[in-house]
Design a protein around this motif. Structure first.
Motif, mmCIF file in Angstrom:
data_model
loop_
_atom_site.group_PDB
_atom_site.id
_atom_site.type_symbol
_atom_site.label_atom_id
_atom_site.label_comp_id
_atom_site.label_asym_id
_atom_site.label_seq_id
_atom_site.Cartn_x
_atom_site.Cartn_y
_atom_site.Cartn_z
ATOM 1 N N VAL A 35 25.020 13.723 -19.899
ATOM 2 C CA VAL A 35 25.056 12.956 -18.656
ATOM 3 C C VAL A 35 23.668 12.451 -18.277
ATOM 4 O O VAL A 35 23.527 11.374 -17.681
ATOM 5 N N ALA A 36 22.608 13.203 -18.637
ATOM 6 C CA ALA A 36 21.249 12.739 -18.344
ATOM 7 C C ALA A 36 20.931 11.478 -19.140
ATOM 8 O O ALA A 36 20.405 10.491 -18.598
ATOM 9 N N ALA A 37 21.250 11.490 -20.436
ATOM 10 C CA ALA A 37 21.008 10.309 -21.265
ATOM 11 C C ALA A 37 21.863 9.136 -20.806
ATOM 12 O O ALA A 37 21.403 7.985 -20.758
ATOM 13 N N PHE A 38 23.107 9.422 -20.459
ATOM 14 C CA PHE A 38 24.018 8.391 -19.967
ATOM 15 C C PHE A 38 23.440 7.728 -18.719
ATOM 16 O O PHE A 38 23.435 6.500 -18.582
ATOM 17 N N ALA A 39 22.931 8.559 -17.808
ATOM 18 C CA ALA A 39 22.396 8.035 -16.555
ATOM 19 C C ALA A 39 21.140 7.196 -16.783
ATOM 20 O O ALA A 39 20.989 6.108 -16.222
ATOM 21 N N LEU A 40 20.236 7.688 -17.615
ATOM 22 C CA LEU A 40 18.974 6.987 -17.837
ATOM 23 C C LEU A 40 19.177 5.630 -18.500
ATOM 24 O O LEU A 40 18.427 4.679 -18.248
ATOM 25 N N LEU A 41 20.195 5.525 -19.340
ATOM 26 C CA LEU A 41 20.424 4.275 -20.065
ATOM 27 C C LEU A 41 21.407 3.343 -19.362
ATOM 28 O O LEU A 41 21.648 2.236 -19.841
ATOM 29 N N SER A 42 21.982 3.771 -18.243
ATOM 30 C CA SER A 42 22.971 2.940 -17.558
ATOM 31 C C SER A 42 22.440 1.571 -17.138
ATOM 32 O O SER A 42 23.140 0.562 -17.303
ATOM 33 N N PRO A 43 21.211 1.460 -16.572
ATOM 34 C CA PRO A 43 20.719 0.117 -16.220
ATOM 35 C C PRO A 43 20.652 -0.816 -17.426
ATOM 36 O O PRO A 43 21.051 -1.981 -17.346
ATOM 37 N N LEU A 44 20.155 -0.301 -18.555
ATOM 38 C CA LEU A 44 20.099 -1.113 -19.767
ATOM 39 C C LEU A 44 21.500 -1.441 -20.261
ATOM 40 O O LEU A 44 21.770 -2.570 -20.701
ATOM 41 N N ALA A 45 22.415 -0.477 -20.165
ATOM 42 C CA ALA A 45 23.788 -0.701 -20.619
ATOM 43 C C ALA A 45 24.465 -1.792 -19.798
ATOM 44 O O ALA A 45 25.205 -2.622 -20.336
ATOM 45 N N GLY A 46 24.224 -1.813 -18.491
ATOM 46 C CA GLY A 46 24.795 -2.857 -17.652
ATOM 47 C C GLY A 46 24.254 -4.232 -18.000
ATOM 48 O O GLY A 46 24.995 -5.221 -18.039
ATOM 49 N N PHE A 47 22.952 -4.307 -18.254
ATOM 50 C CA PHE A 47 22.334 -5.572 -18.664
ATOM 51 C C PHE A 47 22.945 -6.066 -19.973
ATOM 52 O O PHE A 47 23.299 -7.238 -20.116
ATOM 53 N N VAL A 48 23.091 -5.161 -20.937
ATOM 54 C CA VAL A 48 23.657 -5.522 -22.241
ATOM 55 C C VAL A 48 25.106 -5.979 -22.090
ATOM 56 O O VAL A 48 25.536 -6.955 -22.715
ATOM 57 N N ALA A 49 25.878 -5.292 -21.231
ATOM 58 C CA ALA A 49 27.291 -5.631 -21.057
ATOM 59 C C ALA A 49 27.485 -7.027 -20.485
ATOM 60 O O ALA A 49 28.435 -7.728 -20.849
ATOM 61 N N ASP A 50 26.601 -7.453 -19.576
ATOM 62 C CA ASP A 50 26.720 -8.779 -18.973
ATOM 63 C C ASP A 50 26.047 -9.870 -19.800
ATOM 64 O O ASP A 50 26.279 -11.054 -19.571
ATOM 65 N N ARG A 51 25.217 -9.475 -20.751
ATOM 66 C CA ARG A 51 24.412 -10.442 -21.494
ATOM 67 C C ARG A 51 24.977 -10.757 -22.879
ATOM 68 O O ARG A 51 24.845 -11.870 -23.378
#
Length: 411
Positions: free
Chosen positions: A62-78
């Motif tokens: 969950v720590a890794a998931f949380a830290l990478l969430s901003p990047l994951a959101g950017f990738v998902a929309d891009r």
């Protein structure tokens, strides 16, 4: 929205093959997730012999998931969401294969924690991509029905996956569960692989499409989303702590093996699926959220008085119903409030808060178990959510009183 009928289910499946593929791929990925929930704590217990360390089973993930969430959101929309989902599940397959190799030579707790981190890092990209992709496949009433159906599928996997894992681990060691999860993720990749699996709806691109903080701004601008985010934070914090404490409670107070936890997960899946189907009939006002949160609090307060696995299963069933209904109601409100072009970043921002809450819930478990014990921990969980439910109820009552005074004012 009313409960989803079988006719509507068939219509959704038949009318949109892309949705059908994505839903089935998501089902397989969630079966893998559900299998990990059972197998990984047992794997830690087998490798370390320390029941309190099972509470840290998912802290790295969950720590890794949380830290990478901003990047994951950017990738998902891009980028193309189908490829992002395939890449996420491919990474999970690779990490599980590596874990199987490490386990062949015996793994320390540090190695298992590192595997949890790697697994969470790869999985962080799947959910935002799926959420953004669905906005390119369905819209309007079909999208809301799809959200309810996804919620039903999610909770049914919590019934199916633990049951399958329980049967598997009854005759085989926990490492077999890891292999089972690897196959589930690989099968999801096969479903998403065809090039024709793509969204057909056009989504207007925002001028600030690359701004990662747009998801946060969307949430902060919406009063309902701000309120629901706070509620979800409390539910995730307490929910993960309760899940992490359940193995210790079963062992210490009921003298049951960690494998018995699969029955609690199965009960959550069955009643959670029912909750997702009936969510539309419960209303969408603040009183509904307060009542469902209060129901979860009640189950935690009753746990210390449970003297058999059957009673625990019944309590987890009530808890699952409330979580299922809350999950659908919250996700439907997010879809109503968030624009399609920022859906990936909104989902990522929401996941960040949820994962941080889950991380602290999981990380606090060893401290709670060693200081106040598992039974008193559940009492604390119940008091926390009961306070949240009372606060929400008071806010609803205050708004209703204000509305009545406004209507009664002359002129």
């Amino acid at each position: 929205m009313n409960a989803l009928s079988l006719r509507e289910l068939r219509a959704l499946f038949r009318s949109n093959p892309t949705f059908r593929r994505v839903l089935l791929a998501d089902l397989l990925s969630q079966i893998g997730d559900g299998g990990i929930l059972v197998a990984f704590p047992m794997l830690i217990l087998e490798q370390t012999g320390d029941v309190t360390l099972t509470g840290l089973a998912f802290s790295g993930e969950v720590a890794a998931f949380a830290l990478l969430s901003p990047l994951a959101g950017f990738v998902a929309d891009r980028f193309e969401q189908r490829r992002v989902m395939i890449a996420a599940d491919s990474a999970r397959v690779c990490f599980l294969a590596l874990l199987l190799l490490v386990l062949a030579f015996h793994a320390s707790f540090g190695a298992l924690l590192a595997a949890s981190v790697a697994f969470g890092a790869s999985g962080a990209f799947f959910m935002p991509a799926r959420a953004a992709f669905m906005r390119r496949v369905l819209e309007g009433a079909d999208l809301e029905r799809a959200i309810a159906l996804e919620g039903t599928v999610a909770f049914l996997t919590r019934l199916i996956s633990p049951a399958l894992m329980g049967l598997l681990l009854a005759i085989l060691p926990p490492v077999a569960g890891i292999a089972f999860d690897l196959v589930a993720y690989a099968s999801a990749i096969v479903l998403l692989a065809p090039r024709w699996v793509r969204g057909t709806l056009s989504v207007e691109k925002a001028a600030d499409e690359g701004a990662w903080q747009e998801g946060w701004l969307c949430i902060l601008r919406s009063v309902p989303l701000r309120s629901l985010l706070g509620l979800d934070l409390a539910l995730c914090l307490v929910g993960m702590a309760a899940f992490s404490s359940s193995v210790a409670f079963l062992s210490e107070h009921l003298q049951l093996s960690a494998q018995s936890n699969c029955w609690l997960l199965a009960a959550t899946g069955l009643t959670g699926a029912l909750g997702t189907q009936l969510a539309g009939r419960l209303g969408r006002g603040g009183g509904t959220y307060a009542a469902l949160t209060g129901l979860v609090a009640l189950t935690y307060l009753l746990v210390p008085h449970a003297h058999s696995l059957g009673v625990m299963v019944a309590m987890w069933g009530l808890r699952g119903f409330a979580y299922g209904a809350l999950g659908v109601l919250i996700n439907q409100r997010i879809v109503q409030e968030a624009a399609p072009q920022v859906m990936g970043r909104v989902n990522a921002a929401w996941s960040l808060v949820a994962c941080l809450a889950a991380f602290f819930g999981s990380a606090s478990t060893p401290f709670l178990l060693r200081t106040i014990g598992s039974a008193q921990s559940f009492t604390l969980f119940g008091i926390t959510l009961a306070s949240a439910a009372i606060l929400m109820g008071a806010q609803v009552a205050a708004r209703s009183a204000q509305a009545r005074r406004t209507v009664e004012q002359p002129g």
